[in-house]
Design a protein around this motif. Structure first.
Motif, PDB file in Angstrom:
ATOM      1  N   VAL A 217      31.115  26.097   5.114  1.00 53.15           N
ATOM      2  CA  VAL A 217      30.361  26.010   6.495  1.00 53.15           C
ATOM      3  C   VAL A 217      29.204  27.111   6.176  1.00 53.15           C
ATOM      4  CG1 VAL A 217      32.465  26.118   7.876  1.00 53.15           C
ATOM      5  CG2 VAL A 217      31.851  28.282   6.962  1.00 53.15           C
ATOM      6  N   ILE A 218      28.893  27.739   5.038  1.00 51.16           N
ATOM      7  CA  ILE A 218      27.669  28.229   4.688  1.00 51.16           C
ATOM      8  C   ILE A 218      26.691  27.248   4.513  1.00 51.16           C
ATOM      9  CG2 ILE A 218      26.584  30.136   3.295  1.00 51.16           C
ATOM     10  CD1 ILE A 218      29.439  31.485   2.981  1.00 51.16           C
ATOM     11  N   VAL A 219      27.044  26.597   3.346  1.00 56.75           N
ATOM     12  CA  VAL A 219      26.093  25.400   3.080  1.00 56.75           C
ATOM     13  C   VAL A 219      25.959  24.321   4.221  1.00 56.75           C
ATOM     14  CG1 VAL A 219      27.691  23.639   1.722  1.00 56.75           C
ATOM     15  CG2 VAL A 219      25.099  24.197   1.197  1.00 56.75           C
ATOM     16  N   ASP A 220      27.177  24.180   5.119  1.00 51.18           N
ATOM     17  CA  ASP A 220      27.058  23.144   6.346  1.00 51.18           C
ATOM     18  C   ASP A 220      25.892  23.706   7.136  1.00 51.18           C
ATOM     19  OD1 ASP A 220      28.665  21.833   4.883  1.00 51.18           O
ATOM     20  OD2 ASP A 220      30.467  22.268   6.057  1.00 51.18           O
ATOM     21  N   GLY A 221      25.573  24.977   7.118  1.00 49.43           N
ATOM     22  CA  GLY A 221      24.766  25.756   8.102  1.00 49.43           C
ATOM     23  C   GLY A 221      25.306  26.135   9.438  1.00 49.43           C
ATOM     24  N   THR A 222      26.791  26.240   9.422  1.00 49.40           N
ATOM     25  CA  THR A 222      27.292  26.687  10.813  1.00 49.40           C
ATOM     26  C   THR A 222      27.817  28.062  10.757  1.00 49.40           C
ATOM     27  OG1 THR A 222      29.418  25.890  10.036  1.00 49.40           O
ATOM     28  CG2 THR A 222      27.789  24.352  11.216  1.00 49.40           C
ATOM     29  N   ALA A 223      27.424  28.820   9.584  1.00 52.21           N
ATOM     30  CA  ALA A 223      28.005  30.419   9.462  1.00 52.21           C
ATOM     31  C   ALA A 223      27.141  30.892   8.372  1.00 52.21           C
ATOM     32  CB  ALA A 223      29.580  30.205   9.289  1.00 52.21           C
ATOM     33  N   SER A 224      26.915  32.163   8.270  1.00 50.26           N
ATOM     34  CA  SER A 224      26.215  32.874   7.159  1.00 50.26           C
ATOM     35  C   SER A 224      27.330  33.361   6.229  1.00 50.26           C
ATOM     36  CB  SER A 224      25.643  34.122   7.920  1.00 50.26           C
ATOM     37  OG  SER A 224      26.472  35.048   8.316  1.00 50.26           O
ATOM     38  N   VAL A 225      26.765  33.796   5.165  1.00 51.50           N
ATOM     39  CA  VAL A 225      27.691  34.458   4.177  1.00 51.50           C
ATOM     40  C   VAL A 225      28.479  35.579   4.675  1.00 51.50           C
ATOM     41  CG1 VAL A 225      27.505  35.992   1.759  1.00 51.50           C
ATOM     42  CG2 VAL A 225      26.167  33.569   1.974  1.00 51.50           C
ATOM     43  N   GLU A 226      27.627  36.416   5.574  1.00 51.92           N
ATOM     44  CA  GLU A 226      28.277  37.646   6.058  1.00 51.92           C
ATOM     45  C   GLU A 226      29.377  37.314   6.947  1.00 51.92           C
ATOM     46  OE1 GLU A 226      24.534  38.446   4.214  1.00 51.92           O
ATOM     47  OE2 GLU A 226      24.932  37.097   5.937  1.00 51.92           O
ATOM     48  N   ASP A 227      29.209  36.162   7.757  1.00 50.21           N
ATOM     49  CA  ASP A 227      30.032  35.834   8.774  1.00 50.21           C
ATOM     50  C   ASP A 227      31.207  35.454   8.081  1.00 50.21           C
ATOM     51  OD1 ASP A 227      28.374  36.028  10.772  1.00 50.21           O
ATOM     52  OD2 ASP A 227      27.709  34.027  10.953  1.00 50.21           O
ATOM     53  N   VAL A 228      31.407  34.580   7.032  1.00 52.60           N
ATOM     54  CA  VAL A 228      32.653  34.265   6.344  1.00 52.60           C
ATOM     55  C   VAL A 228      33.140  35.522   5.550  1.00 52.60           C
ATOM     56  CG1 VAL A 228      33.450  32.723   4.640  1.00 52.60           C
ATOM     57  CG2 VAL A 228      31.581  31.914   6.073  1.00 52.60           C
ATOM     58  N   GLY A 229      32.350  36.422   4.917  1.00 55.36           N
ATOM     59  CA  GLY A 229      32.836  37.387   4.436  1.00 55.36           C
ATOM     60  C   GLY A 229      33.543  38.197   5.073  1.00 55.36           C
ATOM     61  N   GLU A 230      33.261  38.543   6.214  1.00 60.60           N
ATOM     62  CA  GLU A 230      33.906  39.629   7.289  1.00 60.60           C
ATOM     63  C   GLU A 230      35.239  38.732   7.626  1.00 60.60           C
ATOM     64  OE1 GLU A 230      31.308  40.101  10.576  1.00 60.60           O
ATOM     65  OE2 GLU A 230      30.108  41.443   9.328  1.00 60.60           O
ATOM     66  N   GLN A 231      35.059  37.389   7.952  1.00 62.31           N
ATOM     67  CA  GLN A 231      36.317  36.433   8.024  1.00 62.31           C
ATOM     68  C   GLN A 231      37.366  36.760   6.799  1.00 62.31           C
ATOM     69  OE1 GLN A 231      35.821  32.225   8.252  1.00 62.31           O
ATOM     70  NE2 GLN A 231      37.864  31.868   8.587  1.00 62.31           N
ATOM     71  N   ILE A 232      36.803  36.863   5.367  1.00 62.83           N
ATOM     72  CA  ILE A 232      37.686  37.112   4.555  1.00 62.83           C
ATOM     73  C   ILE A 232      38.323  38.232   4.529  1.00 62.83           C
ATOM     74  CG2 ILE A 232      37.530  37.265   2.013  1.00 62.83           C
ATOM     75  CD1 ILE A 232      35.596  35.110   1.745  1.00 62.83           C
ATOM     76  N   PHE A 233      37.307  39.408   4.877  1.00 62.56           N
ATOM     77  CA  PHE A 233      37.864  40.794   4.967  1.00 62.56           C
ATOM     78  C   PHE A 233      39.102  40.849   6.101  1.00 62.56           C
ATOM     79  CE2 PHE A 233      37.567  44.796   7.298  1.00 62.56           C
ATOM     80  CZ  PHE A 233      37.627  45.881   6.371  1.00 62.56           C
ATOM     81  N   GLU A 234      39.096  40.377   7.119  1.00 55.49           N
ATOM     82  CA  GLU A 234      39.912  40.363   8.127  1.00 55.49           C
ATOM     83  C   GLU A 234      41.254  39.628   7.715  1.00 55.49           C
ATOM     84  OE1 GLU A 234      40.090  42.283  10.492  1.00 55.49           O
ATOM     85  OE2 GLU A 234      37.887  43.048  10.601  1.00 55.49           O
ATOM     86  N   ARG A 235      41.052  38.490   7.006  1.00 49.60           N
ATOM     87  CA  ARG A 235      42.133  37.854   6.434  1.00 49.60           C
ATOM     88  C   ARG A 235      42.973  38.636   5.168  1.00 49.60           C
ATOM     89  NH1 ARG A 235      46.157  35.311   8.066  1.00 49.60           N
ATOM     90  NH2 ARG A 235      46.939  33.663   6.914  1.00 49.60           N
ATOM     91  N   ILE A 236      42.163  39.297   4.277  1.00 54.51           N
ATOM     92  CA  ILE A 236      42.971  40.093   3.350  1.00 54.51           C
ATOM     93  C   ILE A 236      43.851  41.033   4.017  1.00 54.51           C
ATOM     94  CG2 ILE A 236      42.370  41.977   1.756  1.00 54.51           C
ATOM     95  CD1 ILE A 236      39.850  40.322   0.840  1.00 54.51           C
TER      96      ILE A 236
END
Length: 509
Positions: A460-479
């Motif tokens: 979704v980052i390269v698709d332009g619908t989310a930022s690196v930081e957005d996805v990074g926070e999603q990964i953090f919460e999923r961890i």
């Protein structure tokens, strides 16, 4: 890392770059910039295209960093890949080294639900382990685990199951060799791993890797966490399987009911890994995981980056983040070891990008390494570990290992990783018991094709619908959720029982 004008068909990652990355397949004749420059050939998704004229022997830049030298003149719109891009040797040194300030951690109220161990560590899973010292005892170990897992008695006591940790080595080895030291460290690391409530080690009896010697040498005498025996002493296969099952049930009864309890994030140790990388890895999943890694460190936890051949050419970025010269020198020493190791084995470090990596758009080890290092975020590098060496310093660590994923992750888990985060562009289906593994897809196309094996779509980052930081926070919460008991995709599919692969170095005699 900020993308320039996402989601353009051609992504320029840094103003210095003279190549861009195709966000999707670009046909011959398609405009690649605002000036109307046309693609001179078909460019596959994730592959590079020249943005300017690049003369033969001129440097080629991606991420603002050197990734190779042009092997011939290249015109704007031409495909840039292995046919016209060559490797250049880079040598790092500590001549102008300056220590990097150690990343500060904050007093965090964030917790995960883990299993408290008597040694102060906290597990994210509550498995029972049966470890084989040698390939000859693998069958008994697997049979005992299968027998125990057929009953629900252990699950009713709060255990996640019995895992057989088996391998193809343990004998005909020089006990003074590096390979033997690696094997001892790996087995000891798993025997003491927080995700095991306790373990049983089974030997044959006549092997090089003697269980009594291992237990004494590695300080594994804690009878509440470990038991062991040899098949030859027990009287053969069937007797040994029964003996193993009896041992496990007795130890389980002694441990009693196991429950999760709140634990500080300082007890989390996350392995940062990649496999089946592609041209998007360094743009999406790896920097997003790097952001999540920084959040783990800021909350007092630890992360371990590995795969030494896959930081080659980008090691200067880690040296610049080293907290002192000793840490930086340890990293350089491992690079030097690998240069010698590959040379005496008739190989070179630039052989590392696999056919799958190249099909995905990666051309040189420099390019792959720059993307791989992004998994480590931006925190200070606090220590460099030998393969399977137990983590001793909180924060961001690097562990020496090959680029072969099962070998590398085996070492990271032995070092203490209780969760694995695995980025992939081509697709991966592996798991790594006793540690849960999150799969992070680099691109939406692969995520949709292999969605049952993937946990998060970083495309979704390269698709332009989310930022690196957005996805990074999603990964953090999923961890945190996975550490607390949520099941990862690979766990739900039953993966993780076949990926224990210690690093074999040296002659088998």
């Amino acid at each position: 890392m900020d993308l320039i004008n996402p989601p353009s068909v051609i992504i320029q990652l840094n103003p210095r770059d003279n190549v861009g990355v195709a966000s999707k397949a670009v046909p011959n004749g398609f405009p690649i910039d605002k000036n109307g420059t046309l693609a001179k050939e078909n460019i596959d998704a994730g592959h590079k295209v020249a943005l300017t004229n690049i003369n033969k022997d001129e440097a080629v830049y991606k991420y603002g960093q050197l990734i190779g030298i042009a092997a011939q003149d290249v015109e704007p719109g031409e495909h840039v890949h292995t046919h016209n891009l060559t490797m250049i040797e880079l040598d790092s040194s500590l001549k102008d080294f300056q220590p990097h300030p150690q990343t500060e951690t904050k007093r965090s109220s964030r917790t995960f639900q883990g299993f408290q161990r008597d040694d102060g560590s906290v597990g994210t899973r509550n498995y029972i382990g049966i470890l084989s010292t040698v390939n000859c005892s693998a069958t008994v170990a697997k049979a005992a685990a299968d027998t125990l897992n057929q009953s629900d008695e252990l699950s009713q006591m709060g255990f996640d199951g019995v895992v057989a940790i088996t391998h193809g080595s343990g004998c005909a080895m020089n006990t003074d060799s590096e390979g033997f030291a690696f094997l001892e460290r790996v087995i000891a690391g798993y025997a003491q791993h927080p995700n095991f409530a306790f373990v049983l080690i089974i030997g044959l009896g006549c092997e090089t890797n003697q269980v009594k010697t291992l237990v004494a040498k590695k300080g594994l005498e804690d009878a509440s966490r470990l038991a062991y025996f040899n098949i030859q002493d027990a009287g053969g296969t069937r007797t040994s399987i029964k003996t193993a099952c009896d041992h496990i049930m007795q130890m389980a009864a002694q441990h009693g009911q196991m429950r999760r309890e709140p634990a500080s994030l300082e007890h989390l140790v996350v392995a940062l890994q990649c496999g089946g990388s592609d041209g998007y890895s360094g743009i999406t999943a790896n920097p997003a995981l790097g952001h999540a890694a920084d959040l783990i460190v800021q909350h007092g936890g630890s992360v371990i980056l590995a795969e030494t051949p896959e930081i080659y050419g980008a090691e200067n970025l880690l040296i610049d983040r080293s907290i002192n010269e000793n840490v930086a020198q340890k990293l350089l020493d491992r690079i030097t070891w690998w240069k010698h190791y590959t040379e005496i084995n008739g190989a070179e470090l630039n052989n590392n990008p696999s056919p799958g990596n190249k099909a995905g758009g990666l051309s040189t080890i420099l390019e792959k390494s720059l993307g791989a290092v992004a998994k480590g975020g931006s925190s200070s590098l606090n220590d460099v570990l030998h393969y399977a060496e137990k983590i001793a310093t909180r924060g961001f660590n690097f562990m020496d290992s090959p680029g072969y994923d099962p070998v590398s992750v085996t070492g990271q888990i032995a070092s203490g990783s209780t969760v694995v985060c695995f980025t992939t562009g081509r697709g991966s289906v592996s798991g790594f018991k006793p540690a849960p593994c999150l799969k992070l897809a680099t691109n939406t196309s692969m995520y949709e094709k292999m969605h049952e094996d993937m946990d998060i779509n970083c495309g979704v980052i390269v698709d332009g619908t989310a930022s690196v930081e957005d996805v990074g926070e999603q990964i953090f919460e999923r961890i945190i959720a996975i550490a607390s008991g949520d099941m990862s995709a690979s766990e739900s599919l039953g993966y993780g029982s076949n990926e224990f692969v210690p690093w074999l170095v040296g002659a088998i005699t």
